[in-house]
Design an enzyme around this catalytic site. Structure first.
Site, PDB file in Angstrom:
ATOM      1  N   LYS A 160      35.652  31.055  45.784  1.00 46.71           N
ATOM      2  CA  LYS A 160      36.980  32.324  45.081  1.00 46.71           C
ATOM      3  C   LYS A 160      36.708  33.095  47.474  1.00 46.71           C
ATOM      4  O   LYS A 160      36.099  32.592  47.355  1.00 46.71           O
ATOM      5  CB  LYS A 160      35.766  32.921  44.513  1.00 46.71           C
ATOM      6  N   LYS A 199      34.075  38.969  48.986  1.00 42.61           N
ATOM      7  CA  LYS A 199      33.280  40.222  50.091  1.00 42.61           C
ATOM      8  C   LYS A 199      32.292  39.613  50.558  1.00 42.61           C
ATOM      9  O   LYS A 199      31.352  39.522  51.503  1.00 42.61           O
ATOM     10  CB  LYS A 199      32.791  41.292  49.251  1.00 42.61           C
ATOM     11  N   LYS A 241      24.743  34.229  41.899  1.00 39.90           N
ATOM     12  CA  LYS A 241      24.426  35.434  42.424  1.00 39.90           C
ATOM     13  C   LYS A 241      23.164  35.439  42.760  1.00 39.90           C
ATOM     14  O   LYS A 241      22.595  35.478  43.609  1.00 39.90           O
ATOM     15  CB  LYS A 241      24.860  36.507  42.034  1.00 39.90           C
TER      16      LYS A 241
HETATM   17  P1  AMP Z   1      34.561  43.200  42.575  1.00 40.06           P
HETATM   18  O1  AMP Z   1      35.108  43.460  43.799  1.00 40.06           O
HETATM   19  O2  AMP Z   1      33.277  41.680  42.072  1.00 40.06           O
HETATM   20  O3  AMP Z   1      34.081  44.426  42.006  1.00 40.06           O
HETATM   21  O4  AMP Z   1      35.954  42.624  41.515  1.00 40.06           O
HETATM   22  C1  AMP Z   1      36.259  43.892  41.244  1.00 40.06           C
HETATM   23  C2  AMP Z   1      37.661  43.110  40.351  1.00 40.06           C
HETATM   24  O5  AMP Z   1      38.296  42.457  41.528  1.00 40.06           O
HETATM   25  C3  AMP Z   1      36.822  42.469  39.273  1.00 40.06           C
HETATM   26  O6  AMP Z   1      38.611  42.824  38.400  1.00 40.06           O
HETATM   27  C4  AMP Z   1      37.427  41.238  39.787  1.00 40.06           C
HETATM   28  O7  AMP Z   1      37.054  39.823  38.258  1.00 40.06           O
HETATM   29  C5  AMP Z   1      38.433  40.814  40.399  1.00 40.06           C
HETATM   30  N1  AMP Z   1      38.256  40.152  41.793  1.00 40.06           N
HETATM   31  C6  AMP Z   1      37.599  40.357  42.673  1.00 40.06           C
HETATM   32  N2  AMP Z   1      37.895  38.645  43.247  1.00 40.06           N
HETATM   33  C7  AMP Z   1      38.864  38.187  43.025  1.00 40.06           C
HETATM   34  C8  AMP Z   1      39.796  36.777  43.684  1.00 40.06           C
HETATM   35  N3  AMP Z   1      38.697  36.510  44.505  1.00 40.06           N
HETATM   36  N4  AMP Z   1      40.218  36.399  42.411  1.00 40.06           N
HETATM   37  C9  AMP Z   1      40.941  37.425  41.766  1.00 40.06           C
HETATM   38  N5  AMP Z   1      40.081  38.107  41.691  1.00 40.06           N
HETATM   39  C10 AMP Z   1      39.441  38.662  42.087  1.00 40.06           C
END
Ligand code: AMP
Ligand code: TRP
Length: 335
Positions: A197, A200, A113
């Site tokens: 990956k 967002k 990041k």
């Molecule tokens: P975040 O949006 O970063 O708060 O992520 C929320 C949850 O979604 C966390 O458990 C992340 O590990 C999971 N996550 C985010 N992006 C991915 C992805 N591309 N594949 C699988 N899990 C994801």
């Protein structure tokens, strides 16, 4: 009976996508029947990178709505907003005093990041994993459903729990939490680049399926998704050699529950058009009802406020018990 305590969190930082759903939220709903579950919208984490206040508030409602739309039942699970439960920030401070700088220096997510700009990032972004450890340990959670990008943070949480238990001679006070990571779909990849990956923050909206995408958008995105110049491979090994193709197969498995070999027996050797059109249909069937429900729930802020309020009250009550014990163990004077 020894019930597990499950906790997870999602940041309210933008549109939720298929990676969030398949990697994490889908498992939340599955786990709530047999376990004590807490699901948190982690707004304290979100502000480690500046968030526009109006957007942050809106995203917090939307993430809460998405939890509900994905089947998390407030009668079975505690759904709450992190900043409404002060114990998270309080325990995070204490864990900051347990966690070593060297441990934080190893965190790859901070490196990703911050890139070359680490001197200029907030110190909150650097210490963010200790706040995540606090989220988990504040409820003595034993199981944490997350995507594989969070594995290292879970390992750090275990190290922090262990060091706290050792330093304060409080064996087994904090349990060492286990990650719950679903095989194959724990890392959903970008539709444009099978080596990065789904995220967002990717500037291209074509890289992801958002939970709010409508039918036409899903069809367009899958049609445009990167595959291979060849026909569909005929074996698992061949699939695994092409990251974009492997990703589409994993997504197909994730949304339908079919196995890879079932998919192979149907599509191997064909060109990608049937496969893509069936995958779009499956995605539409899974994703659009969630998006529609989020839109509907967003019209009823009173209901969402009530869910958050009730969740926060329950979470405060649970967390106060653990925090009181922690203060006691540390040697803070009781009133
Ligand atoms: P975040 O949006 O970063 O708060 O992520 C929320 C949850 O979604 C966390 O458990 C992340 O590990 C999971 N996550 C985010 N992006 C991915 C992805 N591309 N594949 C699988 N899990 C994801
Ligand atoms: N760090 C997680 C992410 O970026 C979100 C998160 C915060 C979390 N606290 C948590 C996940 C506690 C599981 C448990 O995705």
């Amino acid at each position: 009976m020894n019930k597990k305590t499950v906790l997870s969190g999602v940041q309210p930082t933008g549109d939720l996508h298929l990676g969030n759903y398949l990697g994490a939220i889908k498992n939340f709903a599955k786990m709530q029947n047999e376990n004590d579950c807490l699901f948190c919208v982690v707004d304290l984490h979100a502000i480690t990178i500046f968030q526009d206040p109006l957007e942050l508030r809106n995203n917090t409602y939307e993430t809460t709505a998405a939890y509900l739309a994905c089947g998390i039942d407030p009668k079975k699970s505690i759904i709450f907003n992190q900043s409404q439960v002060p114990g998270h920030a309080e325990l995070a401070w204490i864990l900051n005093c347990i966690c070593r700088v060297g441990w934080l220096n190893r965190m790859t997510q901070f490196k990703e990041k911050s890139g070359k700009n680490s001197e200029n990032m907030s110190s909150g972004l650097f210490t963010y994993p200790t706040l995540m450890a606090a989220d988990i340990l504040l409820y003595k959670a034993t199981h944490v459903p997350v995507g594989s990008d969070q594995k290292q943070h879970l390992e750090l949480t275990r190290d922090i729990a262990q060091k706290f238990n050792n330093d304060y001679k409080s064996e087994n006070f904090f349990p060492l939490p286990e990650p719950y990571i679903e095989k194959d779909i724990s890392r959903v990849m970008s539709l444009r680049d099978g080596n990065s990956k789904m995220s967002k923050s990717d500037p291209s909206d074509y890289s992801r399926i958002n939970l709010k995408d409508d039918q036409d958008t899903i069809v367009k995105k899958i049609k445009k998704s990167k595959t291979a110049d060849t026909t569909i491979p005929i074996s698992d090994d061949q699939i695994n050699k092409i990251p974009e193709v492997s990703n589409l197969f994993n997504i197909f498995v994730g949304v339908t529950g079919l196995t890879k070999s079932e998919l192979l027996s149907k599509y191997a050797g064909q060109n990608f058009s049937n496969f893509k059109s069936d995958l779009s249909d499956a995605l539409i069937e899974k994703v659009c009802p969630i998006g529609n429900e989020v839109t509907k729930l967003m019209q009823d802020k009173k209901y969402l406020n009530q869910i958050m309020y009730e969740g926060a009250m329950k979470a405060r009550e649970k967390s106060a018990i653990v925090l009181k014990d922690v203060y006691d163990i540390i040697g803070f004077v009781k009133q």
